[in-house]
Design an enzyme around this catalytic site. Sequence first.
Site, PDB file in Angstrom:
ATOM      1  N   HIS A  72      21.937  34.308  48.803  1.00  0.00           N
ATOM      2  CA  HIS A  72      21.485  35.061  49.973  1.00  0.00           C
ATOM      3  C   HIS A  72      20.182  35.782  49.644  1.00  0.00           C
ATOM      4  O   HIS A  72      20.125  36.554  48.687  1.00  0.00           O
ATOM      5  CB  HIS A  72      22.551  36.078  50.397  1.00  0.00           C
ATOM      6  CG  HIS A  72      23.686  35.456  51.154  1.00  0.00           C
ATOM      7  ND1 HIS A  72      24.400  36.137  52.105  1.00  0.00           N
ATOM      8  CD2 HIS A  72      24.202  34.209  51.125  1.00  0.00           C
ATOM      9  CE1 HIS A  72      25.322  35.334  52.630  1.00  0.00           C
ATOM     10  NE2 HIS A  72      25.224  34.161  52.032  1.00  0.00           N
ATOM     11  N   PRO A 292      33.038  50.395  48.041  1.00  0.00           N
ATOM     12  CA  PRO A 292      32.577  49.004  48.056  1.00  0.00           C
ATOM     13  C   PRO A 292      31.262  48.750  48.800  1.00  0.00           C
ATOM     14  O   PRO A 292      30.726  47.644  48.708  1.00  0.00           O
ATOM     15  CB  PRO A 292      33.726  48.262  48.765  1.00  0.00           C
ATOM     16  CG  PRO A 292      34.432  49.297  49.561  1.00  0.00           C
ATOM     17  CD  PRO A 292      34.287  50.578  48.816  1.00  0.00           C
ATOM     18  N   LYS A 296      29.134  46.724  44.379  1.00  0.00           N
ATOM     19  CA  LYS A 296      28.765  46.956  42.975  1.00  0.00           C
ATOM     20  C   LYS A 296      29.937  46.900  41.981  1.00  0.00           C
ATOM     21  O   LYS A 296      29.717  46.804  40.771  1.00  0.00           O
ATOM     22  CB  LYS A 296      28.093  48.336  42.840  1.00  0.00           C
ATOM     23  CG  LYS A 296      26.715  48.405  43.461  1.00  0.00           C
ATOM     24  CD  LYS A 296      25.680  47.788  42.547  1.00  0.00           C
ATOM     25  CE  LYS A 296      24.404  47.430  43.264  1.00  0.00           C
ATOM     26  NZ  LYS A 296      24.332  46.022  43.693  1.00  0.00           N
TER      27      LYS A 296
HETATM   28  P1  FAD Z   1      40.652  44.708  37.776  1.00  0.00           P
HETATM   29  O1  FAD Z   1      40.135  43.581  38.557  1.00  0.00           O
HETATM   30  O2  FAD Z   1      41.392  45.785  38.486  1.00  0.00           O
HETATM   31  O3  FAD Z   1      41.565  44.106  36.632  1.00  0.00           O
HETATM   32  C1  FAD Z   1      42.412  44.909  35.856  1.00  0.00           C
HETATM   33  C2  FAD Z   1      43.533  44.078  35.313  1.00  0.00           C
HETATM   34  O4  FAD Z   1      44.345  44.935  34.510  1.00  0.00           O
HETATM   35  C3  FAD Z   1      44.443  43.507  36.396  1.00  0.00           C
HETATM   36  O5  FAD Z   1      44.623  42.134  36.240  1.00  0.00           O
HETATM   37  C4  FAD Z   1      45.746  44.286  36.244  1.00  0.00           C
HETATM   38  O6  FAD Z   1      46.881  43.518  36.557  1.00  0.00           O
HETATM   39  C5  FAD Z   1      45.685  44.659  34.765  1.00  0.00           C
HETATM   40  N1  FAD Z   1      46.508  45.832  34.501  1.00  0.00           N
HETATM   41  C6  FAD Z   1      46.657  46.946  35.238  1.00  0.00           C
HETATM   42  N2  FAD Z   1      47.584  47.748  34.726  1.00  0.00           N
HETATM   43  C7  FAD Z   1      48.025  47.143  33.600  1.00  0.00           C
HETATM   44  C8  FAD Z   1      49.009  47.466  32.644  1.00  0.00           C
HETATM   45  N3  FAD Z   1      49.744  48.563  32.752  1.00  0.00           N
HETATM   46  N4  FAD Z   1      49.215  46.628  31.612  1.00  0.00           N
HETATM   47  C9  FAD Z   1      48.492  45.481  31.512  1.00  0.00           C
HETATM   48  N5  FAD Z   1      47.558  45.099  32.408  1.00  0.00           N
HETATM   49  C10 FAD Z   1      47.334  45.921  33.440  1.00  0.00           C
HETATM   50  N6  FAD Z   1      34.284  45.403  44.760  1.00  0.00           N
HETATM   51  C11 FAD Z   1      33.294  44.911  45.471  1.00  0.00           C
HETATM   52  O7  FAD Z   1      32.188  44.799  44.941  1.00  0.00           O
HETATM   53  N7  FAD Z   1      33.525  44.505  46.774  1.00  0.00           N
HETATM   54  C12 FAD Z   1      34.760  44.605  47.356  1.00  0.00           C
HETATM   55  O8  FAD Z   1      34.948  44.230  48.505  1.00  0.00           O
HETATM   56  C13 FAD Z   1      35.815  45.148  46.641  1.00  0.00           C
HETATM   57  N8  FAD Z   1      37.061  45.274  47.177  1.00  0.00           N
HETATM   58  C14 FAD Z   1      38.064  45.837  46.426  1.00  0.00           C
HETATM   59  C15 FAD Z   1      39.341  46.017  46.958  1.00  0.00           C
HETATM   60  C16 FAD Z   1      40.362  46.612  46.203  1.00  0.00           C
HETATM   61  C17 FAD Z   1      41.753  46.810  46.808  1.00  0.00           C
HETATM   62  C18 FAD Z   1      40.102  47.030  44.876  1.00  0.00           C
HETATM   63  C19 FAD Z   1      41.200  47.674  44.027  1.00  0.00           C
HETATM   64  C20 FAD Z   1      38.821  46.830  44.345  1.00  0.00           C
HETATM   65  C21 FAD Z   1      37.801  46.242  45.111  1.00  0.00           C
HETATM   66  N9  FAD Z   1      36.512  46.044  44.580  1.00  0.00           N
HETATM   67  C22 FAD Z   1      35.514  45.529  45.316  1.00  0.00           C
HETATM   68  C23 FAD Z   1      36.172  46.372  43.239  1.00  0.00           C
HETATM   69  C24 FAD Z   1      36.221  45.155  42.318  1.00  0.00           C
HETATM   70  O9  FAD Z   1      37.194  44.250  42.747  1.00  0.00           O
HETATM   71  C25 FAD Z   1      36.502  45.702  40.945  1.00  0.00           C
HETATM   72  O10 FAD Z   1      35.398  46.498  40.572  1.00  0.00           O
HETATM   73  C26 FAD Z   1      36.763  44.626  39.889  1.00  0.00           C
HETATM   74  O11 FAD Z   1      37.993  43.988  40.147  1.00  0.00           O
HETATM   75  C27 FAD Z   1      36.783  45.266  38.509  1.00  0.00           C
HETATM   76  O12 FAD Z   1      37.272  44.361  37.578  1.00  0.00           O
HETATM   77  P2  FAD Z   1      38.135  44.830  36.343  1.00  0.00           P
HETATM   78  O13 FAD Z   1      38.408  43.606  35.588  1.00  0.00           O
HETATM   79  O14 FAD Z   1      37.467  45.971  35.680  1.00  0.00           O
HETATM   80  O15 FAD Z   1      39.471  45.444  36.984  1.00  0.00           O
HETATM   81  C1  DHB Z   2      31.934  42.161  50.396  1.00  0.00           C
HETATM   82  C2  DHB Z   2      32.349  43.390  50.012  1.00  0.00           C
HETATM   83  C3  DHB Z   2      31.422  44.398  49.922  1.00  0.00           C
HETATM   84  O1  DHB Z   2      31.795  45.615  49.544  1.00  0.00           O
HETATM   85  C4  DHB Z   2      30.101  44.195  50.219  1.00  0.00           C
HETATM   86  O2  DHB Z   2      29.232  45.221  50.149  1.00  0.00           O
HETATM   87  C5  DHB Z   2      29.699  42.953  50.579  1.00  0.00           C
HETATM   88  C6  DHB Z   2      30.629  41.929  50.652  1.00  0.00           C
HETATM   89  C7  DHB Z   2      32.938  41.074  50.501  1.00  0.00           C
HETATM   90  O3  DHB Z   2      34.102  41.294  50.187  1.00  0.00           O
HETATM   91  O4  DHB Z   2      32.565  39.989  50.926  1.00  0.00           O
END
Ligand code: FAD
Ligand code: DHB
Length: 389
Positions: A72, A292, A296
């Site tokens: 994009h 969100p 980021k």
């Molecule tokens: P996570 O993806 O949370 O991974 C953490 C892992 O640790 C998981 O697999 C979990 O099962 C594991 N874990 C947790 N507790 C334990 C435990 N006790 N023991 C062992 N393992 C454990 N970001 C965006 O940019 N756009 C979005 O639209 C967006 N939507 C989101 C919606 C939701 C509901 C959430 C929660 C986050 C969203 N985010 C979004 C943020 C983005 O998804 C996260 O920043 C990203 O997933 C971070 O990755 P991570 O690997 O650090 O954490």
């Molecule tokens: C999406 C989520 C976001 O927070 C954003 O800024 C743009 C796209 C998405 O889930 O597609």
Amino acid sequence: MRTQVVIIGSGPSGLMLGALLSKSGIDNIIIDRVDRDYILGRIRAGVLEVGAIGLMDRIGAGERMHREGLLHDGFSLSFSGRRHRIALKELTGTSVMVYGQTELTRDLMDHREQSGAKTIYNAGNVTPHEFDGEKPYVTYERDGVTHRIDCDFIAGCDGYHGPSRSAVQGKGLQTYEKVYPFGWLGVLADVPPVHHELIYANHARGFALCSQRSPTRSRYYVQVPLTDKVEEWSDDAFWDEIRRRVPEDVAQSMVTGPSIEKSIAPLRSFVAEPLRFGRLFLVGDAGHIVPPTGAKGLNLAASDVHYLFAGLEEFYGEKSKAGIDAYSARALRRIWKAERFSWSMTMLMHRFPDDGEFGQKVQEAELDYLASSVPAQTAMAENYVGLPY
Ligand code: FAD
Ligand code: DHB
């Protein structure tokens, strides 16, 4: 059992770190509380910065992403009955890629399975121990048996609710937090996107976002009060609401259909400092949360991984601690800039219940200024495509 690095969490940060370590010959084990299907069922981020794309390439897991991801070159802001495009590519020379977190995670899991590296799913009561000293270890339970993995380092990639940050409570951990008085109701549907680029809408009824996952799959969001329950939102009510909040021509051409996922996510800004406690590191959502609005969250997880991997590689390769000593400060410098951007875009685009008409007028003035100022658009574009690592 023994390994060099225990990674708690098999989300994007744990999987990216594990892949980079394995590629460098550094032995690692990933442990997660749930299983692969559960992790892949979570619908989250959708937009990748160039840094995250580069990391996937470096890992050797970027082939499908390049084939199916959508580049994009801009996105639109809609407000006060107007629409303004932020020309990312023109202003910064860089694009972003629309490729869902689910697909990126699947690619990384497949890559790990092929590499033969070990992942332990469905692990209960995962706990880091003795990370203040030279011989840390992690315990977990499976099938009623407690297991222990000795290691050199523990990477806490376990998200906002995981055990790693809990384990460093009271050990000099400082936290900074802002909770927003609303959430995002998101719908995923197998309908073609309404526009070839994303549209972020500021509207009197609240924020809306038209996003996408592929030419046939759309992701839409609307701002909702925190008291709303997802069960109370029928698909029809959702489509009616988003069509009210986007420009009229967009509303008219929006193709609707049954939702395949619907959820409400609360919005929060949160940073933990520092990100290193002896031989334990906080990575990704374990260390910080952004609202969100600027897309980021996942991208910050990637930059943390970049810095931590550099430090661990230096430790094992050159026997130098300089990189791991610098991890927290290097990662936090970039994290705070993304926190600032995500906060400011959230403040600009949402209705705040307590801000009244004054708040709305200030938003309108800022959006009007943005639409008339190339330097202001450039600043927004530079942050949106992602600051350099
Ligand atoms: P996570 O993806 O949370 O991974 C953490 C892992 O640790 C998981 O697999 C979990 O099962 C594991 N874990 C947790 N507790 C334990 C435990 N006790 N023991 C062992 N393992 C454990 N970001 C965006 O940019 N756009 C979005 O639209 C967006 N939507 C989101 C919606 C939701 C509901 C959430 C929660 C986050 C969203 N985010 C979004 C943020 C983005 O998804 C996260 O920043 C990203 O997933 C971070 O990755 P991570 O690997 O650090 O954490
Ligand atoms: C999406 C989520 C976001 O927070 C954003 O800024 C743009 C796209 C998405 O889930 O597609």
